[in-house]
Every structure is written in C-alpha cells, then in structure tokens.
Design an enzyme around this catalytic site. Structure first.
Site, PDB file in Angstrom:
ATOM      1  N   GLU A   1      26.758   8.082  22.918  1.00  0.00           N
ATOM      2  CA  GLU A   1      27.786   7.065  22.064  1.00  0.00           C
ATOM      3  C   GLU A   1      28.826   7.676  21.727  1.00  0.00           C
ATOM      4  OE1 GLU A   1      27.611   3.702  22.081  1.00  0.00           O
ATOM      5  OE2 GLU A   1      25.787   3.272  22.783  1.00  0.00           O
TER       6      GLU A   1
ATOM      7  N   ASP B   1      22.488   3.609  34.692  1.00  0.00           N
ATOM      8  CA  ASP B   1      23.696   2.960  35.290  1.00  0.00           C
ATOM      9  C   ASP B   1      24.872   3.873  35.326  1.00  0.00           C
ATOM     10  OD1 ASP B   1      23.600   2.906  32.458  1.00  0.00           O
ATOM     11  OD2 ASP B   1      24.410   0.773  31.994  1.00  0.00           O
TER      12      ASP B   1
ATOM     13  N   GLU C   1      20.521 -10.764  29.019  1.00  0.00           N
ATOM     14  CA  GLU C   1      20.298  -9.257  29.501  1.00  0.00           C
ATOM     15  C   GLU C   1      19.158  -9.064  30.355  1.00  0.00           C
ATOM     16  OE1 GLU C   1      21.910  -7.136  27.963  1.00  0.00           O
ATOM     17  OE2 GLU C   1      20.894  -5.505  27.577  1.00  0.00           O
TER      18      GLU C   1
ATOM     19  N   GLU D   1      30.459  -5.342  31.700  1.00  0.00           N
ATOM     20  CA  GLU D   1      30.328  -4.622  32.831  1.00  0.00           C
ATOM     21  C   GLU D   1      30.763  -5.965  34.161  1.00  0.00           C
ATOM     22  OE1 GLU D   1      28.339  -4.212  30.666  1.00  0.00           O
ATOM     23  OE2 GLU D   1      27.943  -2.082  30.891  1.00  0.00           O
TER      24      GLU D   1
END
Ligand SMILES: *[C@@H]1O[C@H](CO)[C@@H](O)[C@H](O)[C@H]1NC(C)=O
Ligand SMILES: *[C@@H]1O[C@H](CO)[C@@H](O)[C@H](O)[C@H]1NC(C)=O
Length: 385
Positions: A116, A256, A349, A370
């Site tokens: 992050e 991902d 989700e 996304e």
C-alpha cells in the site's frame, strides 16, 4: 490497488472530458454534465477530507472525523495530488505539493504495508514530482525544488529492509524507523511482492540508483521461479522458505496486479524479461483460468477448479488484455462483468458463477475502480461508446 484508484478515476474523468461524445445515448451536453458531476464528486470528497480529517490519513464519512489508517502522513492528500493536477487545479496542487514538502516526514515509528505504501505514497509522490517538474503538464511549480523526489527516496530506503529475505520476496510490512518487526509474518500475497516494480523502477531512473529497480525485479523473479509446472502462481507464499501456503490460482484477489505489473513494467521500461514472464503467465491464465467469458480459481498444480467465482478485483483484466492487444476476449469478459454491475448497480465483491447470485459475505463494494479502468481502455481501443 489503491494508487490505481486515483489514476483510474482520473482516467474515467479524462475519458468524459476529452472527447466529443456523439453516440446515440450520450449527447455532448450530457457528457459535459457527467464531467461536471465527476468533478463535483471529487471536490465533495476532497474538501470534506481537508475540512474534517487533514492532516490525518483518511476521513470517516459518517462521523466526519479523521483517522490515521496507513502511516500517519496525510495519505489522502498524497493520494489526491495527481487528480488535482488532472483537474487543472493549479492552486490546490501547488499548495498541496508545498505542504507535503514542508511537513511530511517518514522517520516515524510506524509499521506500514509495503504494498500500500508503494502504490499510494511512493507512487503519489513520484507522479506529483514529475508533474510539478514539467512545463508540458501545465502544472509546473516554479518554486519546486525536488522536495517530493527526496521524500520518495527516503521512504523507499526505509522499505528496503523488507526485501532482506532468502527468496528476495519482501515481507508484507516494515517499520519505517526500525526495519522489519521481530514477529512480522513471513507469509505474503503474490500481489504484495509483485506490485512494486513500477514505482521503485521510476525512482531508480530518477535518482540514478539501480538498487531500487533491481530489488523489486528480484522479488518478481523470486515469485516466478516458484511458479507451478503449468506456469500458475498461488495466492500466498512464505518469503523465507518459498513455499506456497495458499495454492489457489486466479486473476483476482491476492494475485491480480502481479499480472498487471509484469506487462506494465515491460511497457514502461522496455525490459523484455518482464514481457517474457508475462507471455508465459498470460498463456497459462488463458488456458487454465478462462472459462469464456468468466475466470475461475484453480489449484496451481492440478488446475482443478476450486472457486467458480467472479470477484470484483478481476475486473482489471479486460483492460490489461487491451494493453496486450488481445481485444476480442476482453470485450466478452467486460460484457459479462458489466452485466453483474447492471444487475446490482455495482459489482459485489464476490458473485457466484454456479448459482449466479452474490457470494455469501461478499456483498460489499469498496469503491473499486477496476471495471472503470477496463471500460476506459476498451473505449480507447474500439471507440465504441
Ligand atoms: C515504537 O512503537 C511501538 C509500538 O507502537 C512501541 O512499543 C515502541 O516503544 C516504539 N519505539 C520507539 C523507539 O519509539
Ligand atoms: C542522473 O544522470 C543523468 C545523466 O547522467 C543526469 O543528467 C542527472 O542529473 C542525474 N540525476 C541525479 C538525480 O543524479
């Protein structure tokens, strides 16, 4: 995925702003109204943050109070820099760059997520540095003197101890003052180790210090060297032993952006080693994970399906396929993902592909960008409104 949040929202905004939209459904006037709505939404969030939470990391929107959630360094302001520049807001961009240069420090006793912190803080500082340094952006700040670049370098150096592992794959968290905590977990997500190359690579180029680029490339090699015989990677790995502790392979949660950064690192740096890894990884994903138009999760060794599930993080994939030039499957998958969006008003989700309903416990939608990124790239590739 959060640095992407900023960038992708901008891309969506840019898409609305830059093109004369003359499709049947959307007139030029409506496009302008949508553009203004996006700008208003941004300022609603940004001004709310500045008024109620700054200089803490994030705003709690119900209680209207601030909270330090990542490291205690005005995270949302750093995350917003490039959006301010994209909106053409010279005044707020300039003021934010100046404030950050004068006030943000990383010699703090905080344990932070390497992933992050890299994609949001390091990425935010570096992109704002490039924007503030360059006349062609229209956002050059005359008094700017590389303050954000120096901050970025300091921050990256403080994360380097995380990479001191036998596999080269970094720990998930690091203390910015003391290095890796004694009891830090040795298990990390594949995306955590494989989503650092763009930011560290750009820093390496800007500072002429190849360590930053090498260390993150080494982390990717560490993951790829441990792929299965059929070129799939698992979700979680032990950074000391190199053993996979979670062997479900997929294009969504926990993995991902490992795929995303392989291709984007090649596109940004021209380094063919990344392309070579991506080509093999992509071929395996399309062979074992793709059930046209959906993607499932399989055991990385046996390829047996473990989860017939759409998860909303998968929605970046059609955009990645466009960047790779594989547009036809991207269109089909995007249509399938968008049908889930239309059904609920956003993507939950998790969406179960066997029962065609929301996966239990996965109803939420944490403002993920996304699907918007994929929509943007498909529009760029096809010009189809
Ligand atoms: C750093 O923070 C930890 C926990 O928050 C605390 O136990 C420790 O004493 C602090 N160390 C220093 C040098 O401030
Ligand atoms: C990096 O090297 C280039 C070319 O040698 C030079 O122009 C630039 O000033 C250097 N940058 C830094 C930060 O040392």
């Amino acid at each position: 995925m959060s640095a992407k949040v900023t960038m992708l929202c901008q891309l969506a905004f840019f898409a609305l702003w830059s093109f004369q939209i003359r499709a049947d459904g959307v007139t030029t006037l409506e496009a302008r109204q949508l553009r203004d709505e996006v700008r208003d939404m941004f300022y609603h969030a940004f001004d709310g943050y500045m008024q109620h939470a700054f200089p803490l990391d994030e705003l709690r929107p119900l209680s209207c109070q601030g909270e330090d959630t990542l490291g205690g360094y005005a995270l949302t302001l750093i995350d917003s820099l490039d959006t301010l520049a994209l909106l053409g807001d010279r005044e707020r961009f300039g003021a934010a760059v100046e404030w950050i240069g004068e006030n943000v420090r990383f010699d703090i006793n905080k344990t932070v997520s390497v992933f992050e912190t890299t994609i949001r803080v390091l990425g935010g500082l570096l992109s704002a540095h490039l924007i503030a340094s360059d006349y062609s952006t229209g956002m050059k700040i005359e008094s700017y003197n590389d303050e954000l670049l120096h901050l970025a370098e300091d921050l990256a150096r403080r994360m380097l101890p995380a990479f001191e592992t036998p596999t080269g794959i970094p720990f998930g968290s690091v203390n910015l003052l003391h290095g890796v905590d004694e009891h830090e977990s040795k298990i990390t997500a594949t995306a955590g180790g494989g989503t650092l190359t763009l930011e560290f690579g750009v820093l390496g180029r800007l500072t002429n210090n190849s360590v930053f680029e090498q260390i993150t490339k080494n982390a990717v090699r560490g993951i790829w060297a441990r792929r299965s015989k059929i070129n799939l990677v698992g979700a979680h790995i032990n950074v000391f032993s190199g053993e996979w502790t979670q062997k479900d392979s997929g294009i969504g949660t926990s993995i991902d952006s490992f795929y995303e950064y392989l291709l984007k690192a090649y596109l940004l740096f021209g380094d063919e080693e990344y392309l070579f890894m991506f080509q093999q990884a992509y071929k395996a994903a399309m062979h074992y994970l793709y059930h046209d138009p959906w993607y499932v999760e399989v055991n990385m060794n046996s390829a047996i399906t473990v989860w017939p599930l759409f998860n909303s993080l998968q929605a970046f994939w059609p955009g990645l396929q466009v960047l790779y030039g594989d547009v036809a499957p991207a269109i089909r998958t995007h249509a399938a993902f968008f049908s889930v969006w239309k059904k609920y008003g956003f993507t939950p989700e998790g969406f179960n592909l066997a029962s065609l309903s929301i996966q239990g416990g996965q109803r939420s939608y944490p403002l993920r960008p996304e699907l918007i990124e994929s929509t943007y790239w498909l529009f760029k590739a096809t010009r189809d409104y």
